[in-house]
Write a protein that holds these residues in place. Structure first.
Motif, PDB file in Angstrom:
ATOM      1  N   UNK A   2       5.532  -1.656   4.177  1.00 49.04           N
ATOM      2  CA  UNK A   2       6.126  -2.144   2.948  1.00 49.04           C
ATOM      3  C   UNK A   2       5.032  -2.444   1.940  1.00 49.04           C
ATOM      4  N   UNK A   3       5.420  -2.437   0.674  1.00 46.77           N
ATOM      5  CA  UNK A   3       4.442  -2.715  -0.383  1.00 46.77           C
ATOM      6  C   UNK A   3       4.040  -4.177  -0.392  1.00 46.77           C
ATOM      7  N   UNK A   4       4.719  -4.999   0.446  1.00 49.42           N
ATOM      8  CA  UNK A   4       4.420  -6.438   0.467  1.00 49.42           C
ATOM      9  C   UNK A   4       3.304  -6.781   1.458  1.00 49.42           C
ATOM     10  N   UNK A   5       2.861  -5.793   2.255  1.00 45.64           N
ATOM     11  CA  UNK A   5       1.779  -6.043   3.189  1.00 45.64           C
ATOM     12  C   UNK A   5       0.522  -6.441   2.423  1.00 45.64           C
ATOM     13  N   UNK A   6      -0.069  -7.573   2.787  1.00 47.66           N
ATOM     14  CA  UNK A   6      -1.226  -8.092   2.062  1.00 47.66           C
ATOM     15  C   UNK A   6      -2.513  -7.647   2.733  1.00 47.66           C
ATOM     16  N   UNK A  44      -1.699  -5.406  -2.359  1.00 49.76           N
ATOM     17  CA  UNK A  44      -0.658  -4.968  -1.434  1.00 49.76           C
ATOM     18  C   UNK A  44      -0.949  -3.546  -0.981  1.00 49.76           C
ATOM     19  N   UNK A  45      -0.178  -3.043  -0.020  1.00 51.57           N
ATOM     20  CA  UNK A  45      -0.473  -1.753   0.593  1.00 51.57           C
ATOM     21  C   UNK A  45      -0.411  -0.598  -0.401  1.00 51.57           C
ATOM     22  N   UNK A  46       0.545  -0.644  -1.322  1.00 49.60           N
ATOM     23  CA  UNK A  46       0.659   0.427  -2.309  1.00 49.60           C
ATOM     24  C   UNK A  46      -0.572   0.465  -3.207  1.00 49.60           C
ATOM     25  N   UNK A  47      -1.022  -0.702  -3.651  1.00 42.98           N
ATOM     26  CA  UNK A  47      -2.221  -0.771  -4.483  1.00 42.98           C
ATOM     27  C   UNK A  47      -3.455  -0.305  -3.714  1.00 42.98           C
ATOM     28  N   UNK A  48      -3.511  -0.682  -2.459  1.00 43.98           N
ATOM     29  CA  UNK A  48      -4.630  -0.306  -1.592  1.00 43.98           C
ATOM     30  C   UNK A  48      -4.787   1.214  -1.526  1.00 43.98           C
ATOM     31  N   UNK A  49      -3.693   1.895  -1.263  1.00 44.85           N
ATOM     32  CA  UNK A  49      -3.724   3.350  -1.167  1.00 44.85           C
ATOM     33  C   UNK A  49      -3.980   4.004  -2.524  1.00 44.85           C
ATOM     34  N   UNK A  50      -3.427   3.443  -3.581  1.00 45.52           N
ATOM     35  CA  UNK A  50      -3.646   3.988  -4.918  1.00 45.52           C
ATOM     36  C   UNK A  50      -5.123   3.924  -5.315  1.00 45.52           C
TER      37      UNK A  50
END
Length: 341
Positions: A2-6, A44-50
Motif C-alpha cells: 500500500x502507498x501508506x507503507x512508511x 511512503x512506498x509510492x514516493x520511494x519507488x518514484x
C-alpha cells in the motif's frame, strides 16, 4: 504494497546524487513530487519507488546508474543500519546485519543461504503486489558486493548474478561484478564465494557496534509482526520455505543470533525449530491444497519437500489422509456450503 507503507529514506542519498552531478530537485521534479520531499526523513512506498525510477530515468542506462551510485556513495553518508554492517567483524557478520536491519527499511528483504562453496543472497519483496524498479534491485545487490570490497579492502568478485528484469548494459555489470550476469531469470540473486565470508573487515569498530547494535536490534524487534520469538520464526520460515531453504542457520542469521541462541530461546518457549517447521508446513499445505490451480507436486515443493513421497507420508501423519483425498473432501465441503445459500 500500500502507498501508506512508511519507509525511512536516508538523507545521504541526496548528497550521493550531488556527488554524481545530479541536483536533488531534478529527481524530485522528474518523480512528480514536491521539492519538500528532499527534506522528508520518511516517505511512503509510492514516493520511494518514484524517486528511484526518476534517478534511473535521469541517468538513462540502468547499469550505468547502478555502478555510479554504488561506487560513488561515500562511507560518511551511510545511514546507521549500513554503518553497523560496514564496521562489522567480517564479511559474514556484515551480510547478516544487512539482512537483519533491512527490516527497518521495507519493502525489500534479503534472504541469505550458505551451501557448499556458495553463499546466495536473494532479494525478495515483502509485498508482492508491486515490485520495485530495476535500478533499486540492481543497487541493492551491487552494494552487498561493494560492502565486502570496502570492508575487506580486497577486490572481491561475485560467483554469479541473476536479475529478473532488463538491467541495461550487461557487459558493464559483468565487469563490475566480475562474473556472468543473467538477465530475465526468475529471481534477483547474488551468489558469492562462501570462502570470502570469513575475511575480516579492516573497518571493524567494536566500540561503534556496541553503541549501534542495541538500538538497531530494539528497532527491529519493535517492527516484527509478533514480539514472540515463535511468531517471528514462523514468519521467516514461511518466507524462506520454498525448495527447502528454511533451515535453522537461515532463520537464526536473519534474526541476528547464533543457532544455539535460537534453540535456547525456543526451548524456553517449550518448543523447537523442528516442531515449528512442522506447524508451518502443515498450515501452508492446507492453504495450498485449497487452491485447485496448484498440483500436489507443486504444493510439496512450496513447503520444502523435494521428494513428493516424503510429503505424502508427512501429510498422512498430520491429517490422517492423503493430500489428494483431503483436497477432494474439502472441495466437496466447500461446494456443499455454497449450495446452502
Amino acid at each position: 504494497m500500500t502507498s501508506h507503507t512508511r519507509i525511512k529514506f536516508p538523507a545521504g542519498f541526496w548528497e550521493g546524487l550531488r556527488q554524481l552531478g545530479i541536483a536533488p530537485h531534478e529527481v524530485a521534479r522528474k518523480a512528480g513530487l514536491p521539492l519538500t520531499i528532499i527534506n522528508e526523513p520518511v516517505v511512503n512506498s509510492s514516493q520511494y519507488f518514484l524517486i528511484w525510477q526518476a534517478y534511473s530515468d535521469i541517468i538513462g542506462d540502468t547499469a550505468k546508474g547502478i555502478i555510479k551510485l554504488t561506487t560513488g556513495f561515500e562511507t560518511v553518508h551511510f545511514p546507521p543500519t549500513v554503518l553497523a554492517a560496514y564496521h562489522a567483524r567480517d564479511y559474514r557478520d556484515a551480510l547478516t546485519r544487512m539482512a537483519r536491519y533491512k527490516h527497518l527499511c521495507p519493502p525489500e528483504s534479503l534472504l541469505i543461504t550458505e551451501e557448499g562453496d556458495e553463499c546466495t543472497i536473494e532479494l525478495e519483496w515483502l509485498y508482492i503486489e508491486q515490485q520495485g524498479p530495476s535500478m533499486l534491485v540492481g543497487i541493492t545487490l551491487a552494494f552487498l558486493l561493494e560492502l565486502g570490497r570496502r570492508g575487506t579492502g580486497q577486490p572481491l568478485t561475485a560467483k554469479s548474478v541473476e536479475f529478473s528484469h532488463f538491467m541495461g548494459d550487461v557487459q558493464s555489470l559483468e565487469a563490475y561484478f566480475g562474473c556472468q550476469v543473467q538477465i530475465g531469470g526468475n529471481r534477483n540473486k547474488l551468489t558469492l564465494h562462501r570462502s570470502d565470508l570469513q575475511l575480516p573487515f579492516v573497518s571493524y569498530n567494536a566500540e561503534l557496534l556496541e553503541i549501534l547494535t542495541p538500538v538497531l536490534d530494539q528497532s527491529v524487534d519493535d517492527q516484527q509482526p509478533s514480539h514472540s520469538i515463535i511468531g517471528r520464526v514462523k514468519w521467516i520460515m514461511k518466507r524462506s520455505l520454498v525448495g527447502g531453504r528454511s533451515n535453522i542457520q537461515t532463520v537464526a542469521a536473519e534474526l541476528g543470533m547464533s543457532n544455539r541462541t535460537l534453540q535456547r530461546r525456543l526451548h524456553n518457549e517449550k518448543t523447537s525449530f523442528k516442531n515449528l517447521l512442522t506447524q508451518v508446513r502443515q498450515e501452508l499445505a492446507r492453504e495450498y491444497l485449497a487452491d485447485p490451480s496448484l498440483d500436489i507436486r507443486e504444493v510439496a515443493f512450496l513447503i520444502g519437500y523435494e521428494d513428493q513421497n516424503s510429503f505424502y507420508r508427512a501429510f498422512k501423519l498430520w491429517e490422517g489422509d492423503t493430500p489428494s483425498n483431503w483436497r477432494t473432501e474439502h472441495s466437496r465441503c466447500k461446494f456443499d456450503k455454497l449450495t446452502l445459500f
